[in-house]
Design a protein around this motif. Sequence first.
Motif, PDB file in Angstrom:
ATOM      1  N   TYR A 221       0.778  -1.341   0.171  1.00 12.71           N
ATOM      2  CA  TYR A 221       0.021  -0.167  -0.119  1.00 12.71           C
ATOM      3  C   TYR A 221       1.295   1.424  -0.282  1.00 12.71           C
ATOM      4  O   TYR A 221       0.682   2.437  -0.085  1.00 12.71           O
ATOM      5  CB  TYR A 221      -0.622  -0.086   1.236  1.00 12.71           C
ATOM      6  CG  TYR A 221      -0.220  -0.462   2.942  1.00 12.71           C
ATOM      7  CD1 TYR A 221       0.724   1.031   3.203  1.00 12.71           C
ATOM      8  CD2 TYR A 221      -0.057  -1.566   3.286  1.00 12.71           C
ATOM      9  CE1 TYR A 221       0.788   0.684   4.157  1.00 12.71           C
ATOM     10  CE2 TYR A 221       0.350  -1.517   4.445  1.00 12.71           C
ATOM     11  CZ  TYR A 221       0.837  -0.604   5.033  1.00 12.71           C
ATOM     12  OH  TYR A 221       1.310  -0.880   6.190  1.00 12.71           O
ATOM     13  N   GLY A 222       1.908   1.170  -0.117  1.00 10.73           N
ATOM     14  CA  GLY A 222       2.974   2.425  -0.055  1.00 10.73           C
ATOM     15  C   GLY A 222       4.459   2.144   0.038  1.00 10.73           C
ATOM     16  O   GLY A 222       4.693   0.566   0.640  1.00 10.73           O
ATOM     17  N   ALA A 223       5.075   3.474   0.060  1.00  7.10           N
ATOM     18  CA  ALA A 223       6.000   3.194   1.604  1.00  7.10           C
ATOM     19  C   ALA A 223       6.992   3.749   2.547  1.00  7.10           C
ATOM     20  O   ALA A 223       6.140   5.259   2.778  1.00  7.10           O
ATOM     21  CB  ALA A 223       7.464   3.997   0.470  1.00  7.10           C
ATOM     22  N   HIS A 235       2.277   6.968   0.650  1.00  5.09           N
ATOM     23  CA  HIS A 235       1.108   5.837   0.130  1.00  5.09           C
ATOM     24  C   HIS A 235       1.106   5.570  -1.173  1.00  5.09           C
ATOM     25  O   HIS A 235       1.812   6.541  -2.124  1.00  5.09           O
ATOM     26  CB  HIS A 235      -0.777   6.168   0.751  1.00  5.09           C
ATOM     27  CG  HIS A 235      -1.917   5.352   0.173  1.00  5.09           C
ATOM     28  ND1 HIS A 235      -2.376   5.221  -0.740  1.00  5.09           N
ATOM     29  CD2 HIS A 235      -2.097   4.227   1.499  1.00  5.09           C
ATOM     30  CE1 HIS A 235      -3.089   4.238  -0.716  1.00  5.09           C
ATOM     31  NE2 HIS A 235      -2.699   3.634   0.795  1.00  5.09           N
ATOM     32  N   VAL A 236       0.583   4.569  -2.148  1.00  6.68           N
ATOM     33  CA  VAL A 236       1.091   4.408  -3.465  1.00  6.68           C
ATOM     34  C   VAL A 236      -0.367   5.757  -4.012  1.00  6.68           C
ATOM     35  O   VAL A 236       0.049   5.733  -5.663  1.00  6.68           O
ATOM     36  CB  VAL A 236       0.534   3.110  -4.003  1.00  6.68           C
ATOM     37  CG1 VAL A 236      -1.523   2.891  -3.674  1.00  6.68           C
ATOM     38  CG2 VAL A 236       0.943   2.627  -4.718  1.00  6.68           C
ATOM     39  N   THR A 237      -1.106   5.803  -3.601  1.00  5.28           N
ATOM     40  CA  THR A 237      -1.706   6.769  -4.135  1.00  5.28           C
ATOM     41  C   THR A 237      -1.612   8.293  -4.445  1.00  5.28           C
ATOM     42  O   THR A 237      -1.748   9.576  -5.000  1.00  5.28           O
ATOM     43  CB  THR A 237      -3.375   7.009  -3.529  1.00  5.28           C
ATOM     44  OG1 THR A 237      -3.810   6.960  -1.892  1.00  5.28           O
ATOM     45  CG2 THR A 237      -3.877   5.352  -3.894  1.00  5.28           C
ATOM     46  N   ASP A 238      -0.428   8.680  -3.745  1.00  9.71           N
ATOM     47  CA  ASP A 238       0.321   9.765  -3.346  1.00  9.71           C
ATOM     48  C   ASP A 238       1.602   9.863  -4.123  1.00  9.71           C
ATOM     49  O   ASP A 238       2.575  10.247  -4.249  1.00  9.71           O
ATOM     50  CB  ASP A 238       0.141  10.313  -2.222  1.00  9.71           C
ATOM     51  CG  ASP A 238      -0.562  10.517  -1.537  1.00  9.71           C
ATOM     52  OD1 ASP A 238      -1.921  12.076  -2.238  1.00  9.71           O
ATOM     53  OD2 ASP A 238      -1.118  10.242  -0.520  1.00  9.71           O
ATOM     54  N   MET A 239       2.101   8.958  -5.087  1.00  9.01           N
ATOM     55  CA  MET A 239       2.876   8.529  -5.405  1.00  9.01           C
ATOM     56  C   MET A 239       3.143   9.093  -7.040  1.00  9.01           C
ATOM     57  O   MET A 239       4.393   9.975  -7.184  1.00  9.01           O
ATOM     58  CB  MET A 239       3.779   6.766  -5.693  1.00  9.01           C
ATOM     59  CG  MET A 239       4.064   6.427  -4.576  1.00  9.01           C
ATOM     60  SD  MET A 239       4.811   4.458  -4.559  1.00  9.01           S
ATOM     61  CE  MET A 239       5.019   4.083  -3.216  1.00  9.01           C
ATOM     62  N   ALA A 240       2.274   9.294  -7.854  1.00 10.07           N
ATOM     63  CA  ALA A 240       1.849  10.579  -8.840  1.00 10.07           C
ATOM     64  C   ALA A 240       0.889   9.927  -9.298  1.00 10.07           C
ATOM     65  O   ALA A 240      -0.583   9.681  -8.725  1.00 10.07           O
ATOM     66  CB  ALA A 240       2.718   9.253 -10.189  1.00 10.07           C
ATOM     67  N   GLY A 274       3.498  12.697   0.073  1.00 10.82           N
ATOM     68  CA  GLY A 274       3.346  12.775  -0.867  1.00 10.82           C
ATOM     69  C   GLY A 274       4.574  13.746  -2.075  1.00 10.82           C
ATOM     70  O   GLY A 274       5.380  14.355  -1.784  1.00 10.82           O
ATOM     71  N   MET A 275       3.967  12.658  -3.479  1.00 10.41           N
ATOM     72  CA  MET A 275       5.517  12.634  -4.213  1.00 10.41           C
ATOM     73  C   MET A 275       5.189  13.947  -5.198  1.00 10.41           C
ATOM     74  O   MET A 275       5.630  15.002  -5.935  1.00 10.41           O
ATOM     75  CB  MET A 275       6.679  11.466  -4.768  1.00 10.41           C
ATOM     76  CG  MET A 275       7.163  11.342  -4.324  1.00 10.41           C
ATOM     77  SD  MET A 275       8.064  10.066  -4.418  1.00 10.41           S
ATOM     78  CE  MET A 275       8.214   9.941  -6.327  1.00 10.41           C
TER      79      MET A 275
END
Length: 576
Positions: A221-223, A235-240, A274-275
């Motif tokens: 779900y993320g890193a 979170h995976v939704t805030d990576m790109a 977030g990225m």
Amino acid sequence: MTATQTIEPKAKEYNPTVDDFAALLDESLSGSAPSEGAVVKGIIVAIEKDLAVIDVGLKTEGRVPLKEFGSSVANPTIHVGDEVEVYVERIENAMGEAVLSREKARREDSWTKLEQKFNAGEKVEGVIFNRVKGGFTVDLDGAVAFLPGSQVDIRPIKDVTPLMNVPQPFQILKMDRRRGNIVVSRRSVLEETRAEQRSEIVAKLEEGQVVDGVVKNITDYGAFIDLGGIDGLLHVTDMAWKRVNHPTEILNVGDTVKVQIVRINPETQRISLGMKQLGSDPWSGIEAKYPIGGKFTGTVTNIADYGAFVELEPGVEGLIHVSEMSWVKKNVHPGKIVSTSQEVEVQVLEVDASKRRISLGLKQTQENPWNTFADTHPKGSEVEGQVRNITEFGLFVGLEGGIDGMVHLSDLDWSRSGEEAIKEYNKGDTVRAVVLETDPEKERISLGIKQLATDPFQSASSTLKKGSIVTCEVIEVKDAGIDVKIAGTDMTAFIRRADLSRDRSEQRPERFSAGDMVDAVVTQVDKGGRKIGLSIKALEIAEEKEAVAQFGSTDSGASLGDILGAALKAQTKDKE
């Protein structure tokens, strides 16, 4: 004072009685006399080889090995005359000596100090010196404590060797002096230290701040990103802005990344990172970039049971619902129509910028076979196709363009019921039909098979008028009446019991048989309902009136039988 009086006290002092000796013994043993299980102070009176002889005020001295003092003959640390603390195990053993222990004295002293720190919630210092089942043993200045494996560190560690034989702080979790049990934790000390560090670091961070971090751990779900003593979750939704199926598509453990602090929870001290926030939002002004009705090319990124996701540009995806994929393929999995990484042309059906959703259509970019069919096959034209499916309400016939038309039960045959007519058809049969109606919006085409032939009712009803006399053949006798077929036509009708005869006694269906020929008068012609009303009773009444009019009146004295008899004879002659 006489000489005798002077001598008697001295003689008594040097020659005590038994009572005097008992009194002296009680005096010496009472008061400050050491007891078993106590820690007392004693004086080293001698050192014999590797033993120290200690006087603790008992009848005899006790001997304690020099090694318990950390001393030896070659390297002495204690000397005769030194005052030391020892533990009295027994006042007198079988040899008549006191049994003393320096180790137990140190242990008792340690227990007392440890209890004070435990009650005060203070940390203690100890050394991990051995591994046991389920954990380790720790020396707390003479007292042995147990360190569970789960309390060694915040996270499980594989090698504990660097922590062995090194003085370090511990927190006492539980103490039981009677059983000699002490349980300590190194983890709680680390967590407390870490919490203090986290508080200091969190106090320096602000939402919206951009910081550098190192990828510490990756999950589905993320890193987790190490921000220098404190971890934040990316979170995976805030990576790109684009769809990321798994964090490993973008990150690897050990990577140094630049992230933005999205949110800080002051209560839990959790940090969300977030990225994608470091770049511009591709959804800004999305309605202008992708207007409704516009056609664009995209790449299929993911396929689900309910449709397929198409990437229009990095960070912008739309959904093709399964119902918008094909004009003719219904109830099929989207994976049978498109595949991942396939480039497709789509049409924008709906845009919702607030919910970041775009609805796309695939079939709208292709020719609509329903419109094509409606243009090339107007109402009344004939078509031909195979029976694809048979249901309880009709037939489905395959047509050009992969679409289906339906023949309803009521449009199978003019004279027979639909349930009876449909039995003649099988799946795969080639049939011809007439287009009755087309509705491209609802994707419906109505066909008729019976319309290929002329409606027998319409042709027959043009010659049949109300009041006409017809000859019928009895088809079936029922309790409520009889089914008949009008001679010379394919039309059928039903004559009710009440219309079978003028006389009530003759209104019995059973007096007729299949194949009998009967005459009746037409009482009703319903072209809309395609029904003909017949009545034998009405014919008999009409014939009676005609006979009376031609052959006389009942008032003239002629009987009804005479009149009807003459009428029947005249009718017979006419027929001959």
